[in-house]
Design an enzyme around this catalytic site. Structure first.
Site, mmCIF file in Angstrom:
data_model
loop_
_atom_site.group_PDB
_atom_site.id
_atom_site.type_symbol
_atom_site.label_atom_id
_atom_site.label_comp_id
_atom_site.label_asym_id
_atom_site.label_seq_id
_atom_site.Cartn_x
_atom_site.Cartn_y
_atom_site.Cartn_z
ATOM 1 N N ARG A 83 -9.059 -28.144 25.456
ATOM 2 C CA ARG A 83 -9.949 -27.706 26.536
ATOM 3 C C ARG A 83 -9.475 -26.386 27.147
ATOM 4 N NH1 ARG A 83 -11.623 -31.606 31.284
ATOM 5 N NH2 ARG A 83 -9.403 -32.089 31.270
ATOM 6 N N ARG B 73 -3.130 -39.714 34.353
ATOM 7 C CA ARG B 73 -4.504 -39.737 34.871
ATOM 8 C C ARG B 73 -5.280 -40.907 34.265
ATOM 9 N NH1 ARG B 73 -5.826 -33.907 33.106
ATOM 10 N NH2 ARG B 73 -7.974 -34.385 33.630
HETATM 11 P P1 G5P Z 1 -11.093 -33.967 37.642
HETATM 12 O O1 G5P Z 1 -11.227 -32.504 37.503
HETATM 13 O O2 G5P Z 1 -12.250 -34.763 38.092
HETATM 14 P P2 G5P Z 1 -10.778 -35.816 35.463
HETATM 15 O O3 G5P Z 1 -9.413 -36.164 35.025
HETATM 16 O O4 G5P Z 1 -11.528 -36.896 36.100
HETATM 17 O O5 G5P Z 1 -10.542 -34.480 36.271
HETATM 18 P P3 G5P Z 1 -11.781 -34.109 33.564
HETATM 19 O O6 G5P Z 1 -10.397 -33.873 33.009
HETATM 20 O O7 G5P Z 1 -12.415 -33.024 34.350
HETATM 21 O O8 G5P Z 1 -11.762 -35.416 34.354
HETATM 22 P P4 G5P Z 1 -14.237 -34.680 32.202
HETATM 23 O O9 G5P Z 1 -14.963 -33.833 33.168
HETATM 24 O O10 G5P Z 1 -14.525 -36.140 32.169
HETATM 25 O O11 G5P Z 1 -12.668 -34.490 32.318
HETATM 26 O O12 G5P Z 1 -14.419 -34.146 30.725
HETATM 27 P P5 G5P Z 1 -14.964 -32.718 30.171
HETATM 28 O O13 G5P Z 1 -14.233 -31.600 30.793
HETATM 29 O O14 G5P Z 1 -16.451 -32.742 30.164
HETATM 30 O O15 G5P Z 1 -14.502 -32.885 28.645
HETATM 31 C C1 G5P Z 1 -13.134 -32.825 28.315
HETATM 32 C C2 G5P Z 1 -12.950 -31.877 27.105
HETATM 33 O O16 G5P Z 1 -13.539 -32.477 25.961
HETATM 34 C C3 G5P Z 1 -13.656 -30.508 27.276
HETATM 35 O O17 G5P Z 1 -12.892 -29.510 26.614
HETATM 36 C C4 G5P Z 1 -14.994 -30.711 26.525
HETATM 37 O O18 G5P Z 1 -15.534 -29.490 26.029
HETATM 38 C C5 G5P Z 1 -14.554 -31.639 25.409
HETATM 39 N N1 G5P Z 1 -15.586 -32.537 24.886
HETATM 40 C C6 G5P Z 1 -16.601 -33.155 25.540
HETATM 41 N N2 G5P Z 1 -17.320 -33.907 24.691
HETATM 42 C C7 G5P Z 1 -16.722 -33.787 23.462
HETATM 43 C C8 G5P Z 1 -16.993 -34.332 22.178
HETATM 44 O O19 G5P Z 1 -17.933 -35.100 21.963
HETATM 45 N N3 G5P Z 1 -16.139 -33.974 21.172
HETATM 46 C C9 G5P Z 1 -15.080 -33.122 21.362
HETATM 47 N N4 G5P Z 1 -14.283 -32.819 20.324
HETATM 48 N N5 G5P Z 1 -14.793 -32.581 22.571
HETATM 49 C C10 G5P Z 1 -15.601 -32.909 23.589
HETATM 50 O O20 G5P Z 1 -9.878 -34.307 38.604
HETATM 51 C C11 G5P Z 1 -8.659 -33.643 38.468
HETATM 52 C C12 G5P Z 1 -7.668 -34.206 39.446
HETATM 53 O O21 G5P Z 1 -8.146 -33.968 40.769
HETATM 54 C C13 G5P Z 1 -7.852 -35.076 41.618
HETATM 55 C C14 G5P Z 1 -6.987 -36.008 40.803
HETATM 56 O O22 G5P Z 1 -5.635 -35.638 40.964
HETATM 57 C C15 G5P Z 1 -7.448 -35.720 39.375
HETATM 58 O O23 G5P Z 1 -6.477 -36.065 38.396
HETATM 59 N N6 G5P Z 1 -9.104 -35.695 42.039
HETATM 60 C C16 G5P Z 1 -9.198 -36.686 42.917
HETATM 61 N N7 G5P Z 1 -8.250 -37.368 43.612
HETATM 62 C C17 G5P Z 1 -8.679 -38.360 44.417
HETATM 63 N N8 G5P Z 1 -9.967 -38.718 44.569
HETATM 64 C C18 G5P Z 1 -10.948 -38.055 43.883
HETATM 65 N N9 G5P Z 1 -12.251 -38.410 44.037
HETATM 66 C C19 G5P Z 1 -10.579 -36.995 43.019
HETATM 67 N N10 G5P Z 1 -11.275 -36.156 42.231
HETATM 68 C C20 G5P Z 1 -10.371 -35.375 41.629
HETATM 69 MG MG MG Z 2 -14.378 -32.611 34.818
#
Ligand code: G5P
Ligand code: MG
Length: 225
Positions: free
Chosen positions: A126, A170
């Site tokens: 990513r 996470r």
């Molecule tokens: P975030 O930013 O909310 P996460 O951990 O929940 O972070 P993240 O990492 O943002 O979730 P996502 O949005 O679910 O992941 O996934 P994405 O970015 O769409 O896809 C991931 C990757 O895979 C990308 O490169 C995408 O292009 C690729 N991809 C997607 N589909 C495919 C596929 O079919 N094939 C392939 N090969 N690739 C694919 O939160 C970050 C931190 O903020 C805090 C926490 O510390 C958290 O860890 N936080 C909170 N803390 C407390 N309460 C809350 N409500 C919080 N919200 C955030």
């Molecule tokens: Mg995200």
């Protein structure tokens, strides 16, 4: 539904594709997207007090404390009171879910269920454009020019919390702390779960589900994008 406003949430573990699917929902259904992770990253870039406090937790793969998170999201929701919205990454604890429910009852919750070994494989590829939250993946959705954002041409970066050990923390926190939130919405009868390995496989089902719930909001054809 209050008036014609639609309130939706997208849930799923780290890297399950919330941001990817949320962008397609926003495009097809015209909802306003609010990602808690993007909001926190913007605060960190701006080096606000909230951002500096949040960073201590995010870098460990731990959740940001509820009080801080609810305060940040509440102030964004105030600006969105007259639009339909999609929350991505919030709520993540029962405390947050209850706080949201008191403020603004939700119409639909989509949960993405993607096997953890698939997630670990994709997160290392990513790259993100931090100012806009645009997401790329060198295997799945590469930028037109390697390392550069398609829209602004600015540099892409890898997230500090995408190191394998932080991703594992996470994923564990999702299992332990966020799973009860799914139960909370299941009991309310508004949770819909989608299981699969690929976003392109899951997306048409999510589209169909939302189109059934929001015929008035639907303005594009089935599952394109
Ligand atoms: P975030 O930013 O909310 P996460 O951990 O929940 O972070 P993240 O990492 O943002 O979730 P996502 O949005 O679910 O992941 O996934 P994405 O970015 O769409 O896809 C991931 C990757 O895979 C990308 O490169 C995408 O292009 C690729 N991809 C997607 N589909 C495919 C596929 O079919 N094939 C392939 N090969 N690739 C694919 O939160 C970050 C931190 O903020 C805090 C926490 O510390 C958290 O860890 N936080 C909170 N803390 C407390 N309460 C809350 N409500 C919080 N919200 C955030
Ligand atoms: Mg995200």
């Amino acid at each position: 539904m209050s008036g014609n406003l639609f309130r939706a949430i997208i849930m799923g573990a780290a890297g399950s594709g919330k941001g990817t699917i949320a962008n397609r929902i926003v495009k097809d259904f015209g909802l306003k997207h609010l990602s808690s992770g993007d909001l926190l990253r913007a605060q960190m870039i701006a080096k606000t007090a909230a951002g500096m406090e949040a960073k201590k937790f995010i870098d460990q793969g731990a959740l940001v404390p509820d009080g801080l998170m609810v305060e940040l999201i509440s102030s964004e929701l105030k600006k969105m009171s007259d639009v339909s919205w999609l929350l991505d990454g919030f709520p993540r604890t029962l405390y947050q879910a209850e706080a949201l429910q008191e403020r603004e009852p939700v119409n639909a919750v989509v949960n993405l269920n993607v096997p953890f070994e698939i997630i670990i494989g994709r997160v290392k590829d990513r790259w993100v454009h931090l100012p806009s939250g645009r997401i790329y993946n060198t295997e799945f959705s590469p930028p037109k020019v390697p390392g550069k954002d398609d829209v602004t041409g600015e540099d892409l970066v890898q997230r500090d919390d995408d190191k394998p050990e932080t991703v594992r923390a996470r994923l564990e926190s999702y299992e332990k702390i966020t799973r009860p939130v799914l139960e909370f919405y299941k009991k309310k009868g508004i949770l819909m779960e989608f299981t699969g390995k690929y976003s392109n496989e899951i997306w048409p089902h999510v589209h169909k589900h939302l189109a059934n719930l929001t015929p008035a909001l639907q303005y594009t054809d089935y599952g394109k994008g």
